[in-house]
Design a protein around this motif. Sequence first.
Motif: not given
Length: 275
Positions: A233-241, A256-260
Amino acid sequence: MQDPLKGRRLLLERISDAANTAPDALARIALYIVNDPEAVLTLSIADFAHDARSGSASVIRFCRMLGFSGFREFRIALCSEIERRKAFQLAKRAAPKDVSLSPRVASLATALQDSIVASARAFDDLQICDLAKRVRAARRVEVFGTGPSSICADILATRLIWLGLPVHSSGSASMAHGLARALDPSSVAIGISLLGHNEETKNFLNIARKTGAYTIAISSRASGEVAEAADEVILFSPVGAWRVPGSAMHVPSVVLLTEYLCLCLEEAEALRSDQ
């Protein structure tokens, strides 16, 4: 400018409560975080447990008590809250006094900035570089997501196609499931799901895994049906609520992950060319 965190039950507030109400081992962990929350973002679970005069098992229990699957997911959420507050304070200081900024726009912009920064901190460089190697070596790569995550899948696939890689993305679940059955151990299957509970994405990864393909979930949750169907699993951050059906607020983090990932691929290709 209206504070986008006002009126919500903040993670740090819950941690502060735990410092007073939790059993001793967990209270020590909570107190350490309250005293220096940013320090937690740079520590491994072993170092954090040592500094908090606790054990790794207690740290895991503490994270689960707050509703997270483990330390890594908790650290992402904590980073998200810290960065969200920083971004709001910065925007508040920088805003010209004679310019009226809509509180709604300010809240959304702050949340997006926070999500991107928190995701950047969460990405594991070695994991992304390893994914780049797998994608480069794959005979075929299938990417799938539904709803706004299908947009993420198309962005990822299109970007990789322009690098000359054999990547495909289908917005149709039945088509994606059919294509997944034709994969083999030389293939990679990538499923994208914000909350990690999408049935069609889970089935896509399960089908691909049965063929021997290497399966990857991109999600904000380290646990859940989609994560369990994947090899990693590659994790990214959710956006608050803003975890509402149909929301596209997670798309920038996946961009961002795609460009990385593409940067890792391009650097590896340049290194091979120089040799």
